[in-house]
Design an enzyme around this catalytic site. Structure first.
Site, PDB file in Angstrom:
ATOM      1  N   LYS A  71       3.415   3.767  -3.464  1.00 28.29           N
ATOM      2  CA  LYS A  71       2.873   2.862  -2.935  1.00 28.29           C
ATOM      3  C   LYS A  71       3.657   1.681  -2.145  1.00 28.29           C
ATOM      4  CE  LYS A  71      -1.844   3.475  -2.251  1.00 28.29           C
ATOM      5  NZ  LYS A  71      -3.507   3.075  -2.060  1.00 28.29           N
ATOM      6  N   ASP A 107      -5.004   1.880   4.361  1.00 23.42           N
ATOM      7  CA  ASP A 107      -5.889   1.315   3.590  1.00 23.42           C
ATOM      8  C   ASP A 107      -6.596  -0.128   4.420  1.00 23.42           C
ATOM      9  OD1 ASP A 107      -5.257   3.285   1.526  1.00 23.42           O
ATOM     10  OD2 ASP A 107      -4.037   2.254   0.063  1.00 23.42           O
TER      11      ASP A 107
END
Ligand code: ATR
Length: 283
Positions: A71, A107
């Protein structure tokens, strides 16, 4: 599913990748909306990440989710990064916009939406986040964007806790302090308590990051883990009749947000929840 020369490819890139629910959710969404698209898993090592990202353009892959451990490292290979993703320093969604790779972080949007759905008012509240990794960072930024007054970041490695709290103070009008697990005993009351560590996740379901005495001080408790549905940490909240939620909403919301970024289409959350229930992922 009828795969042919026109089928659009989406997927998830990470290592390891086996446990992800994302292929199930997105393929169901494509099927349900009658899209000629497919979502597959790519297990990619750190050393192959650059080639894999360059390959997105060459192969015409339309979009990818990015998971652990890529990420953060993926950012340097992208052409444009959203403001939220920049603040968090992590990307979980890539859109191939006619050859330009755009990075987003759903997220954080998924987390923020889950608080709104459960009517959790964050404005002016004090929060304690357990953990200081990628997930904790998204949670901290989400709380700050929703107007939290202060955030204690509690982590096993205190250096990472301090680093995240400094990052928060530098980027938001917020008070933040990195603390140790022992320091939690000194707090009297916690408005919002969030577990953003992996402690208590399947298969290690018999452990909690903190004891029930600390959980009992909270007015609202959130565990970003969704498997098991009720972690030991959440069972403490239940014992003291404290309002709590698990990580399922955040998981589904981030998938819906990624889907929207890629396709422009909305996918109904209730339909996904029913599907996951049928598949026995949700009770
Ligand atoms: P993610 O992207 O899911 O947040 P990560 O960046 O590896 O994954 O972060 C994992 C978090 O869980 C970290 O805060 C980690 O604490 P450390 O920074 O001290 O390693 C926390 N964590 C994992 N196992 C733990 C354990 N057994 N006890 C306490 N914290 C733990």
């Amino acid at each position: 599913m009828n795969i042919n020369s026109k089928t659009s490819i989406y997927g998830i890139i990470g290592h390891p990748i086996g446990h992800s629910l994302s292929p199930l959710i997105h393929n169901y969404a494509f099927e349900n909306l009658d899209f000629n698209s497919v979502y597959v898993s790519f297990d990619v090592n750190e050393e192959d990440l650059k080639d894999a990202i360059i390959g997105i353009k060459a192969l015409g892959i339309k979009g990818l989710n990015v998971t652990v451990p890529h990420k953060e490292s993926v950012i340097k290979y992208l052409d444009r990064i959203s403001d939220e993703a920049k603040l968090i320093g992590a990307v979980n969604t890539i859109k191939n916009n006619s050859g330009s790779l755009e990075g987003y972080n759903t997220d954080v949007t998924g987390f923020m939406e889950s608080l709104k759905e459960h009517n959790v008012d964050v404005v002016g509240k004090n929060a304690v986040i357990l953990g200081a990794g990628g997930a904790a960072k998204a949670v901290a930024v989400g709380l700050a964007l929703l107007g939290a007054k202060s955030i204690y970041v509690c982590n096993r490695s205190i250096d990472k806790a301090k680093e995240l709290s400094i990052h928060m103070e530098n980027n938001f009008n917020i008070k933040s302090l990195g603390i140790s697990y022992n320091d939690l005993n000194m707090l009297d009351e916690i408005d919002i308590l969030i577990n953003a560590t992996s402690v208590g996740m399947h298969p290690n379901v018999d452990v909690s990051p903190i004891g029930e005495d600390v959980v009992a001080k909270a007015k609202f408790v959130y565990d970003i883990i969704y498997n098991p549905e009720k972690t030991l940490f959440l069972s403490y909240a239940e014992k003291y009749r404290i309002k709590y939620i698990n990580g399922l909403d955040m998981l589904i919301n981030q998938a819906i947000d990624s889907f929207k970024i890629w396709t422009g289409a909305n996918f109904d959350k209730k339909i996904i929840l029913n599907f996951l229930k049928k598949k026995d992922f949700v009770k």
